[in-house]
Design an enzyme around this catalytic site. Structure first.
Site, PDB file in Angstrom:
ATOM      1  N   ARG A  70       0.829  -1.219   0.000  1.00  0.00           N
ATOM      2  CA  ARG A  70       0.000   0.000   0.000  1.00  0.00           C
ATOM      3  C   ARG A  70       0.856   1.259   0.000  1.00  0.00           C
ATOM      4  O   ARG A  70       0.512   2.256  -0.641  1.00  0.00           O
ATOM      5  CB  ARG A  70      -0.917   0.014   1.232  1.00  0.00           C
ATOM      6  CG  ARG A  70      -2.047  -0.961   1.146  1.00  0.00           C
ATOM      7  CD  ARG A  70      -3.041  -0.773   2.287  1.00  0.00           C
ATOM      8  NE  ARG A  70      -3.964  -1.887   2.322  1.00  0.00           N
ATOM      9  CZ  ARG A  70      -5.029  -2.009   1.530  1.00  0.00           C
ATOM     10  NH1 ARG A  70      -5.317  -1.073   0.654  1.00  0.00           N
ATOM     11  NH2 ARG A  70      -5.806  -3.069   1.612  1.00  0.00           N
ATOM     12  N   LEU A  98      -6.479   3.829   2.107  1.00  0.00           N
ATOM     13  CA  LEU A  98      -5.279   4.657   1.981  1.00  0.00           C
ATOM     14  C   LEU A  98      -4.482   4.603   3.286  1.00  0.00           C
ATOM     15  O   LEU A  98      -5.048   4.533   4.377  1.00  0.00           O
ATOM     16  CB  LEU A  98      -5.687   6.095   1.648  1.00  0.00           C
ATOM     17  CG  LEU A  98      -6.383   6.224   0.277  1.00  0.00           C
ATOM     18  CD1 LEU A  98      -7.160   7.539   0.177  1.00  0.00           C
ATOM     19  CD2 LEU A  98      -5.374   6.097  -0.858  1.00  0.00           C
ATOM     20  N   ASN A 112     -14.631  12.325   0.873  1.00  0.00           N
ATOM     21  CA  ASN A 112     -15.142  11.023   0.425  1.00  0.00           C
ATOM     22  C   ASN A 112     -16.660  11.059   0.475  1.00  0.00           C
ATOM     23  O   ASN A 112     -17.244  11.766   1.302  1.00  0.00           O
ATOM     24  CB  ASN A 112     -14.635   9.922   1.366  1.00  0.00           C
ATOM     25  CG  ASN A 112     -15.135   8.552   0.957  1.00  0.00           C
ATOM     26  OD1 ASN A 112     -15.090   8.185  -0.227  1.00  0.00           O
ATOM     27  ND2 ASN A 112     -15.620   7.776   1.914  1.00  0.00           N
ATOM     28  N   HIS A 114     -19.902   8.477   1.041  1.00  0.00           N
ATOM     29  CA  HIS A 114     -20.198   7.141   1.562  1.00  0.00           C
ATOM     30  C   HIS A 114     -21.711   6.935   1.530  1.00  0.00           C
ATOM     31  O   HIS A 114     -22.463   7.822   1.941  1.00  0.00           O
ATOM     32  CB  HIS A 114     -19.674   7.017   2.997  1.00  0.00           C
ATOM     33  CG  HIS A 114     -19.914   5.668   3.588  1.00  0.00           C
ATOM     34  ND1 HIS A 114     -19.151   4.562   3.256  1.00  0.00           N
ATOM     35  CD2 HIS A 114     -20.838   5.237   4.470  1.00  0.00           C
ATOM     36  CE1 HIS A 114     -19.604   3.515   3.920  1.00  0.00           C
ATOM     37  NE2 HIS A 114     -20.632   3.891   4.658  1.00  0.00           N
TER      38      HIS A 114
END
Ligand code: GRF
Length: 216
Positions: A70, A98, A112, A114
């Site tokens: 990652r 992330l 973000n 959601h």
């Protein structure tokens, strides 16, 4: 931000990209305070890439399967965003967790969306989670990104009623309609400096009216 200057925004996607399209469409308005400088996908097959290209937006693929971990993927992502002079990142159906280091580098500059009324129903299968919990209101949330998944200061939410006979698909169909309204409205607030972070809360210049399901 100086009057007239648009904030440079990157949209990160992994799939269909319908929220991305809503953001691109909003940003076509000359008065909109953000410009979409880049659409970036971690998946080469993301359908949204073609839609961004059709709209004349630069696209970039950073295939996460080509990176050993990652941290190295996130480093590549970070380098691309900085090379494009991106000021704000919008995650829109971006299905990668992330690293805390990457998130710290974009603290207060990454949003973000959601598909639930956070803090309820984090993670995946949010519509199934809502049905299982028996809630009567469901919806979507735009929030600033923090290292913890689907947490972080909430900018705005939009709600829908849960009806008798709803299933995950029918909820998804109605929530996504609200997502496509909410995200462009929130990006306008943040890019236009009408919503700002104060500690771990978001302060919005104009108060929301009472009793509305769509609330900014
Ligand atoms: C949306 O429901 C979003 O909230 C979630 O993933 C979905 C992406 O849809 N994170 P799209 O790719 O924007 O159409």
């Amino acid at each position: 931000m100086a009057a007239g200057r648009k904030m440079r925004v990157a949209i990160l996607i992994s799939g269909r990209g319908s929220n991305m399209v809503a953001l691109l469409e909003a940003a076509r308005d000359p008065a909109y305070p953000a410009e979409i400088a880049l659409v970036l996908s971690n998946r080469p097959d993301a359908a949204g890439l073609a839609r961004a290209a059709e709209a004349g937006i630069p696209t970039q693929i950073i295939d996460h399967t080509a990176y050993p971990d990652r941290a190295s993927f996130d480093a590549a992502l970070d380098a691309e965003l900085r090379a494009a002079s991106v000021e704000l990142v919008c995650l829109a159906g971006f299905m990668r967790i992330l690293t805390p280091g990457f998130v710290a580098g974009w603290a207060g500059r990454m949003l973000n969306i959601h598909p639930s009324l956070l803090p309820l129903f984090k993670g995946t299968h949010t519509h199934r989670q809502a049905l299982d919990a028996g809630v009567r209101l469901h919806g979507c949330t735009v929030h600033f990104v923090v290292p913890e998944l689907d947490a972080g200061p909430i900018v705005a939410q939009a709600a829908i009623p849960v009806r008798q006979g709803d299933d995950p698909d029918s909820l998804a169909d109605r929530v996504i309609v609200q997502e496509r309204r909410l995200y462009p409205a929130v990006l306008a607030l943040v890019a236009g400096a009408r919503a700002r972070l104060e500690g771990d809360r978001v302060v919005i210049a104009e108060p929301a009216p009472e009793g509305v399901l769509f609330s900014l």
